[in-house]
Design an enzyme around this catalytic site. Structure first.
Site, mmCIF file in Angstrom:
data_model
loop_
_atom_site.group_PDB
_atom_site.id
_atom_site.type_symbol
_atom_site.label_atom_id
_atom_site.label_comp_id
_atom_site.label_asym_id
_atom_site.label_seq_id
_atom_site.Cartn_x
_atom_site.Cartn_y
_atom_site.Cartn_z
ATOM 1 N N SER A 128 -9.855 57.109 28.956
ATOM 2 C CA SER A 128 -10.811 57.207 28.241
ATOM 3 C C SER A 128 -11.076 57.286 26.422
ATOM 4 O O SER A 128 -10.227 56.718 26.366
ATOM 5 C CB SER A 128 -12.021 58.425 27.898
ATOM 6 O OG SER A 128 -13.095 58.725 28.376
ATOM 7 N N HIS A 129 -11.135 58.427 25.941
ATOM 8 C CA HIS A 129 -11.602 58.088 24.871
ATOM 9 C C HIS A 129 -10.390 58.814 24.090
ATOM 10 O O HIS A 129 -9.951 58.623 22.944
ATOM 11 C CB HIS A 129 -12.960 58.763 23.987
ATOM 12 C CG HIS A 129 -12.346 60.211 24.515
ATOM 13 N ND1 HIS A 129 -12.969 60.578 25.563
ATOM 14 C CD2 HIS A 129 -12.486 62.107 24.089
ATOM 15 C CE1 HIS A 129 -13.527 61.864 26.070
ATOM 16 N NE2 HIS A 129 -12.484 62.885 24.346
ATOM 17 N N ASP A 293 -15.840 52.878 24.230
ATOM 18 C CA ASP A 293 -14.601 54.249 24.181
ATOM 19 C C ASP A 293 -13.449 53.632 24.892
ATOM 20 O O ASP A 293 -14.359 52.050 25.610
ATOM 21 C CB ASP A 293 -14.463 55.653 24.373
ATOM 22 C CG ASP A 293 -14.728 55.621 26.203
ATOM 23 O OD1 ASP A 293 -15.826 54.295 26.272
ATOM 24 O OD2 ASP A 293 -14.724 56.671 27.013
ATOM 25 N N ASP A 295 -12.139 53.355 27.967
ATOM 26 C CA ASP A 295 -12.727 53.125 29.422
ATOM 27 C C ASP A 295 -14.271 52.375 29.780
ATOM 28 O O ASP A 295 -14.760 52.107 30.833
ATOM 29 C CB ASP A 295 -12.821 54.391 30.564
ATOM 30 C CG ASP A 295 -13.886 55.210 29.772
ATOM 31 O OD1 ASP A 295 -13.779 55.394 29.445
ATOM 32 O OD2 ASP A 295 -13.562 55.788 31.193
ATOM 33 N N ASP A 297 -17.444 53.826 29.079
ATOM 34 C CA ASP A 297 -18.840 54.633 29.638
ATOM 35 C C ASP A 297 -19.007 55.403 28.496
ATOM 36 O O ASP A 297 -20.142 55.513 28.557
ATOM 37 C CB ASP A 297 -18.512 55.458 30.477
ATOM 38 C CG ASP A 297 -17.233 56.208 30.273
ATOM 39 O OD1 ASP A 297 -16.440 56.064 28.861
ATOM 40 O OD2 ASP A 297 -17.036 57.529 30.587
ATOM 41 N N ARG A 298 -18.907 55.133 26.811
ATOM 42 C CA ARG A 298 -19.527 55.897 25.794
ATOM 43 C C ARG A 298 -19.591 54.907 24.988
ATOM 44 O O ARG A 298 -19.390 53.892 25.190
ATOM 45 C CB ARG A 298 -18.145 56.497 24.862
ATOM 46 C CG ARG A 298 -17.986 57.801 25.855
ATOM 47 C CD ARG A 298 -17.456 58.352 25.110
ATOM 48 N NE ARG A 298 -17.183 59.887 25.469
ATOM 49 C CZ ARG A 298 -16.658 61.045 25.172
ATOM 50 N NH1 ARG A 298 -16.782 60.984 23.744
ATOM 51 N NH2 ARG A 298 -15.731 61.667 25.861
ATOM 52 N N LYS A 392 -21.703 57.442 33.441
ATOM 53 C CA LYS A 392 -22.333 56.983 31.742
ATOM 54 C C LYS A 392 -21.732 55.522 31.567
ATOM 55 O O LYS A 392 -20.762 54.340 32.170
ATOM 56 C CB LYS A 392 -22.320 57.976 30.892
ATOM 57 C CG LYS A 392 -20.771 57.878 30.777
ATOM 58 C CD LYS A 392 -20.007 59.277 29.681
ATOM 59 C CE LYS A 392 -18.942 59.666 29.597
ATOM 60 N NZ LYS A 392 -18.287 60.242 30.211
#
Ligand code: VG1
Ligand code: CO
Length: 559
Positions: A128-129, A293, A295, A297-298, A392
């Site tokens: 992710s992030h 981000d 992946d 989702d943010r 998300k």
């Protein structure tokens, strides 16, 4: 090698050789807030990836004859991991693998594909992030058939299995061509490479008013900049914002996914998306700016001269959902993670909507969404989503805001200020102390825990403690209980301080301090959050002693 990577059909009737490899268990494969995240070098250790994947497969009821979705955010080690997983999936009897072209799938797109194809589950490769590259982070997460992250009963089972695993199964086959769209049958396994964007783009089209968006962008009313941060959303944003909605090419920046995200943190906040931040607070700001981000989702939402906190964004979405085609009939309910500000609670109270408070991490929203108890949910950590998937969704949030701006014909700052006028402002900030020595971090939590019984009733300056506890969640759908989900200190005026240790980091421990204070008076709505929260920030230090115990003078990141 039994499979010809050029794509030719394998020998008909041939039975692939499956090897059982002896392995030693690792003791640290306990998934955190969102899957197992470790340094790439750890994942490259002998059998490390294989052990975890086999532990997942062993814990599932059945793998034979099932369909698995596979994709990742394209970071360093993504392709290699996918090739290994394909061979293991073949050896574990899966009958079909659906893989994003190039091994790419954003997290929300993977969630959608699992649902759309009615797959058994999916493996999403992402940290992710967290930064990527040979010296940085990698991660792997299993999602269940509803498209959402595996609930705790699964992740606990994966971990337990990983502690005793002594062998894994892997098929002898060559690497699969990940770049050519289409299906190949390899022995009993069908491998389908799909375009990672198309299905997702179609889903977005079914939720939002694309015609209105096209007009608003075409007429020049909506000007925008989207920062993909060299991560997965680049191709998605280009297809949707540029090709489908007609935004100029330069509206999407850092659009090429890179294995190391250009050396940056693919974390959409004002600190890491600084190129966008400079533009949005400068003289040539477009009406709307956003970032996503690693992946996808943010989301970070900004407007000309304004940053919208994720907690406010969730509340504003909830208050205005009826303006969006897919939510025109209203919402069944809303949910937020515990540390997320109470702004959405005020909207829920005003519109008489059920409102749920869950622990941090998307896995806790799945049951509520499946049961139809909520339509919209979000976290303070730049995450918002709805019942369209079970993750998300960064670009969905961006399109939601664009649709809102187009319908209201108002700039972002006006939308936010009007919202505050109606509901009041929950002034909010999060302070992160990263890579704290694990022992010190545990000491801080222990110290906080010890104070809990004595705090209620005590007054500190203008604040009187109403409650002090450790958050525990009883899932209203399956009655499962999750304990120790963060320490909360609530005050009589509704202000809160929350302390938690991160479950996504890979170095030491990260202490997160969440601060919020309600302000009803519109004359005070333009205050700087750090100034407005100064007293609470001091109190937080008095309670947790992070500066004293670590010798640090300030948090690493303030959002
Ligand atoms: C963080 C956030 C949490 C989020 C999680 C995964 O977890 O606080 O709200 O769900 O990251 O997001 P933690 O345990 O480090 O606080 V992502 O975009 O990394 O999949
Ligand atoms: Co993410």
């Amino acid at each position: 090698m039994y499979f010809n990577p050029s794509g030719h059909s394998p020998h008909l009737g041939f039975i692939m050789q499956i090897n059982t490899i002896t392995t030693q268990p690792y003791s640290d494969q306990n998934p955190g807030t969102s899957g197992l995240r470790k340094k790439v070098r750890v994942f490259q250790e002998k059998g490390y990836l294989e052990n975890f994947v086999q532990s997942i497969f062993d814990s599932l009821d059945e793998t034979a004859g099932k369909t698995l979705v596979l994709g990742g955010d394209g970071r360093y080690f993504n392709r290699q991991a996918i090739q290994t997983i394909i061979k293991m999936a073949a050896a574990n009897g899966f009958s079909e693998l659906i893989i994003g072209q190039g091994g790419l799938l954003s997290t929300p797109a993977a969630s959608h594909i699992i649902r759309k194809c009615e797959a058994y589950g999916g493996l999403i490769l992402s940290a992710s992030h967290n930064p990527g590259g040979p010296d940085d982070d990698f991660g792997i997460k299993y999602n269940v058939g509803n498209g959402g992250p595996a609930p705790e009963k699964y992740t606990n089972a994966f971990y337990q299995r990983s502690l005793t695993i002594d062998s894994y199964r892997i098929a002898e086959m060559g690497d699969v061509d990940l770049d050519t769209i289409g299906s190949t049958q390899i022995d009993r396994l069908k491998i389908t490479i799909i375009d990672p964007v198309s299905d997702y783009a179609e889903l977005m089209q079914s939720i939002f008013d694309f015609n209105l968006l096209k007009q608003s962008i075409g007429s020049g009313y909506i000007t925008l900049r989207f920062d993909a941060m060299h991560a997965i959303t680049g191709p998605y944003a280009k297809r949707i914002l540029v090709d489908m909605l007609g935004a100029p090419e330069e509206s999407v920046i850092n659009a090429t996914p890179l294995e190391d995200f250009g050396g940056h943190h693919p974390d959409p906040n004002l600190a890491h998306a600084h190129e966008l931040a400079e533009l949005m607070f400068g003289p040539h700001a477009p009406i709307f700016g956003a970032a996503s981000d690693g992946d996808g989702d943010r989301n970070m939402i900004t407007g000309s001269q304004i940053f919208v906190t994720p907690s406010d964004s969730l509340a504003i979405m909830a208050a205005n959902a009826r303006l969006i085609p897919a939510y025109a009939k209203g919402l069944s309910g809303v949910a937020r993670s515990m540390p997320t500000s109470q702004a959405v609670d005020r909207v829920a109270a005003a519109y008489k909507l059920p409102c749920f408070e869950t622990p941090t991490g998307w896995k806790f929203f799945g049951n509520l969404l499946d049961a139809g108890k909520i339509t919209l949910c979000g976290e303070e950590s730049f995450g918002t989503g709805s019942d369209h998937v079970r993750e998300k969704d960064g670009l969905w949030a961006v399109l939601f805001w664009l649709n809102l701006i187009a319908r209201k014909r108002q700039p972002v700052a006006d939308i936010v200020h009007e919202h505050w006028q109606k509901f009041g402002r929950d002034i909010y900030s999060r302070h992160d102390y990263e890579a704290v020595e694990t022992e010190i971090a545990n000491g801080i939590v222990e110290h906080l825990r010890n104070q809990l019984p004595t705090l209620p009733g005590q007054t500190f300056g203008e604040f009187t403690v109403k409650f002090a506890d450790e958050f525990s969640y009883a899932d209203p759908v399956d009655d499962s209980v999750s304990k120790n989900q963060g320490i909360r200190v609530g005050f009589t005026d509704g202000s809160r301080i929350v302390f938690r240790l991160s479950g996504t980091g890979t170095v030491g421990a990260t202490l997160r301090i969440y601060l919020e204070k309600f302000e009803a008076d519109p004359a005070k709505h333009d205050q700087d959050a750090q100034e407005a929260l100064a007293e609470l920030i001091k109190l937080a230090e008095q309670f947790c002693e992070v500066k004293k115990r670590t010798g640090r003078t300030a948090p690493n990141v303030i959002t």
